[in-house]
Motif scaffolding. Structure first.
Motif, PDB file in Angstrom:
ATOM      1  N   VAL A  99       0.841  -1.128   0.092  1.00 46.34           N
ATOM      2  CA  VAL A  99       0.115   0.010   0.103  1.00 46.34           C
ATOM      3  C   VAL A  99       0.994   1.253   0.055  1.00 46.34           C
ATOM      4  O   VAL A  99       0.514   2.058  -0.777  1.00 46.34           O
ATOM      5  N   HIS A 100       1.955   1.158   0.807  1.00 44.18           N
ATOM      6  CA  HIS A 100       2.717   2.470   0.824  1.00 44.18           C
ATOM      7  C   HIS A 100       3.497   2.679  -0.296  1.00 44.18           C
ATOM      8  O   HIS A 100       3.666   3.829  -0.927  1.00 44.18           O
ATOM      9  N   SER A 101       3.929   1.701  -0.958  1.00 40.79           N
ATOM     10  CA  SER A 101       4.830   1.948  -2.478  1.00 40.79           C
ATOM     11  C   SER A 101       3.623   2.299  -3.262  1.00 40.79           C
ATOM     12  O   SER A 101       4.010   3.311  -4.095  1.00 40.79           O
ATOM     13  N   LEU A 102       2.666   1.798  -3.390  1.00 38.35           N
ATOM     14  CA  LEU A 102       1.544   2.047  -4.671  1.00 38.35           C
ATOM     15  C   LEU A 102       1.179   3.432  -4.309  1.00 38.35           C
ATOM     16  O   LEU A 102       0.815   4.198  -5.477  1.00 38.35           O
ATOM     17  N   ILE A 103       0.765   3.923  -3.107  1.00 34.43           N
ATOM     18  CA  ILE A 103       0.260   5.259  -3.014  1.00 34.43           C
ATOM     19  C   ILE A 103       1.730   6.283  -3.581  1.00 34.43           C
ATOM     20  O   ILE A 103       1.245   7.149  -4.250  1.00 34.43           O
TER      21      ILE A 103
END
Ligand code: CP
Length: 304
Positions: free
Chosen positions: A164-168
């Motif tokens: 999630v952190h990387s995709l945001i």
């Protein structure tokens, strides 16, 4: 020598190029079957994996290269106390490129400081998972044809979910992207992601507990597993693990062209009855992961 530790290290042009190569590999696999002949990949996995490790290995084999490594720190000299720095320094004498997964945030960065060959972060603790993000981006591009003007729902464990952190981080660079961050209070997105990415780039986002209320507006729904291995307290995990279960009833009000993504593995958060829905993209996503990792290996090895 270039490594990939964080998705933000890649420019938008570099991401576009990787996607272009991955799409070409999908269309013309035989063109790439000897591109890495004589080259070796090491997969150093200090934490369990199915997709990431095996798709890296399949990627290297399909490029004509070879693979070695370990699937658990128990099978390496880490179990005798060897540091990541020493392990990587040694292994980098044997291979051309290394993919490393580690439960500690920052371990791949440390590895890159001691390696003689490119390092790929294959997931570090609750921090980052850049090659999963590349698989997500390839899937979004193939499903939607664009990264712009999308409303993306992120649902589940937004606190510990490194994907999630990387995709945001990756999606925040595109035009008119909105995020709907769906989680229980205890698993909300970390404040550093809000401050350093969402607020810093003036990205439109809302936080909510309700998947049902959010779903009608979404173009993409990114479901995630509650990350049991990152909890200090088993009771907290048991209380939160089934907060969201996507089933047929819940997607009745979803758009007909919604794309449902999940980095997998799933536990309960997507009912198997969703698997045959044309909007379910998570098994395409795992296959895309192999192609984008092939493209990344070519790029980091400087193979044309
Ligand atoms: N998505 C993902 O990282 O899966 P694995 O843990 O199986 O590699």
């Amino acid at each position: 020598m270039k490594s990939l530790i964080d998705i933000q290290e890649l420019s938008t042009a570099e991401i576009d190029k990787l996607i272009e190569i991955a799409n070409d590999i999908i269309l013309n696999p035989s063109k790439y079957s000897e591109k890495c002949k004589g080259k070796k990949l090491a997969t150093l996995f200090y934490e369990p994996s199915t997709r990431t490790r095996l798709s890296f290995e399949a990627a290297m084999y399909e490029l004509g290269g070879n693979v070695l490594g370990f699937a658990s720190s128990d099978n390496s000299s880490a179990s005798k106390g060897e540091s990541v720095a020493d392990t990587v320094r040694v292994v980098s004498d044997y291979v051309d490129i290394i993919a490393i997964r580690h439960p500690k945030e920052g371990a791949p960065l440390v590895a890159s400081m001691h390696s003689l060959v490119p390092i790929i972060n294959a997931g570090d603790g609750g921090h980052n998972h850049p090659t999963q993000t590349l698989a997500d981006l390839l899937t979004i591009k193939r499903e939607k044809g664009t990264f712009d003007n999308l409303t993306i729902g992120m649902c589940g464990d937004l606190k510990f979910g490194r994907t999630v952190h990387s995709l945001i981080g990756a999606m925040s660079r595109y035009q008119n992207v909105k995020f709907v961050l769906i989680s229980p209070e205890e698993l909300k997105i970390p404040s550093y992601i809000k401050q350093e990415i969402l607020d810093e780039k003036n990205i439109d986002y809302v936080e909510t507990r309700s998947l049902e209320e959010a779903i009608p507006d979404l173009d993409i729904l990114y479901m995630t597993r509650v990350q049991r291995e990152r909890f200090f307290n088993e009771d907290d995990y048991l209380r939160l693990k089934d907060t969201y279960i996507l089933n047929e009833k819940k997607i009745i009000k979803a758009k007909s062209d919604l794309s449902i993504l999940h980095p997998l593995p799933r536990v309960n958060e997507i009912a198997v009855e969703i698997d045959n829905d044309p909007r379910a993209c998570y098994f395409k996503q795992t296959l895309n992961g192999k192609y984008i990792r092939m493209a990344l290996i070519l790029k980091l090895l400087g193979v044309e």
